[in-house]
Write an enzyme that holds these catalytic residues in place. Sequence first.
Site, short mmCIF file in Angstrom:
data_model
loop_
_atom_site.label_atom_id
_atom_site.label_comp_id
_atom_site.label_asym_id
_atom_site.label_seq_id
_atom_site.Cartn_x
_atom_site.Cartn_y
_atom_site.Cartn_z
N GLN A 1 0.85 -1.19 0.00
CA GLN A 1 0.00 0.00 0.00
C GLN A 1 0.89 1.25 0.00
OE1 GLN A 1 -2.34 1.74 3.35
NE2 GLN A 1 -4.11 1.08 2.16
N TYR B 1 -6.37 10.86 3.73
CA TYR B 1 -4.98 11.15 3.37
C TYR B 1 -4.91 11.94 2.06
CZ TYR B 1 -4.13 8.03 7.26
OH TYR B 1 -4.13 7.46 8.51
N ARG C 1 -7.24 2.16 -2.93
CA ARG C 1 -8.19 2.09 -1.82
C ARG C 1 -8.93 3.42 -1.72
NH1 ARG C 1 -7.64 0.70 4.72
NH2 ARG C 1 -9.00 -1.09 4.56
N GLY D 1 -9.37 -6.66 8.87
CA GLY D 1 -8.23 -5.99 9.45
C GLY D 1 -7.89 -6.55 10.81
#
Length: 360
Positions: A88, A175, A223, A313
């Site tokens: 990622q 982000y 993502r 997760g």
Amino acid sequence: MRGHTLSNRIAMAPMTRSRNPDGIANDLTAQYYRQRAGAGLIVTEGTPISPSAEGFLFIPGIYTSQQVAGWRRVTEAVHEEGGTIFAQLWHVGRVSHVSNQRGGIAPVSSTAQIARNSQAWGLTADGTPGAVDVSQPRALSIEEVGGVIADFAKAARNSIDAGFDGVELHGANGYLIEQFLNPLVNDRTDAYRGDTLEGRVRFLVEAVDAVIESIGPERTAIRLSPYGGLFDMGQYPEIEETYLHIADELSKRNIAYVHFMDQRSRGSSPIPAGFLAKFRARFRGTLVLAGGMTRELAERYIAEGLIDIAAFGEPFIANPDLVERLRNDWPLVTPDRELSYGGGARGYTDYPTYEDAKVA
């Protein structure tokens, strides 16, 4: 999955663990991912694409030769177990603190607006690691935007050199990529302006295109977190329009997958089921969903054709054999959240499998 054959429809979602003080993945990192290679797809913790991309201490990056060598240990370990692993690629943008930036400079973003009520993991006033309020960001110049896009492309090449099967651009959770997408944050007036659909998605599209040119569409993924609210991402009327447009653009590019993060488990608005169906109709590719996932929810969404892969997760933290536990309906262990970030093997690689725990 665009040429990748996965052993099952379960993905290990990316999770920051803060176990690498020198910023380099090590043997412990490799052991951690090896233990969880039963997942059909592993997506690593966010790995910064440059020094300015960092917002959390002790995270392994992917922009130096030493970091590439460190990650190679991880990919070799996962591949020895028959797993598939994507890196990622992460740029936190304004979700950073001056102590995370070389020379104590301001973080960069699409904007100079500070992320309200948001914290990074940096150095506190007494010099010890801890949660710190994010610092005032500086808006990237248009030339600097091009530099960040080039950093994504270079990080993608580095990832393939490190042995990864592909990369996932982190366009979720407030982000940098989402800081361009959200018109309440993106107050630019140039080609990346936030008050037009084409302007606010331009950074995402150009970053994806640069990565595709670097490593190919079949090794490129992203993502996203529509309807999410983390790090001061406000809700706006054009959410559905924005993400369905993105679905069209990504479908044209035939990328490996889109990975949605549903932030209901983080206290944000859930992704509406109706939206998921609309996106599915517009994106001709593999769709992954994470966020508060359970076996029951995964089976229902897959059976209904809404998603292809269910990503878990936190359950993977304390259940390295999560796939076998789900397959056999074995009980799941609850992780100790006090051990989620920082430290060493404890709370990281010392959780036993179900079979090992029975023997003990």
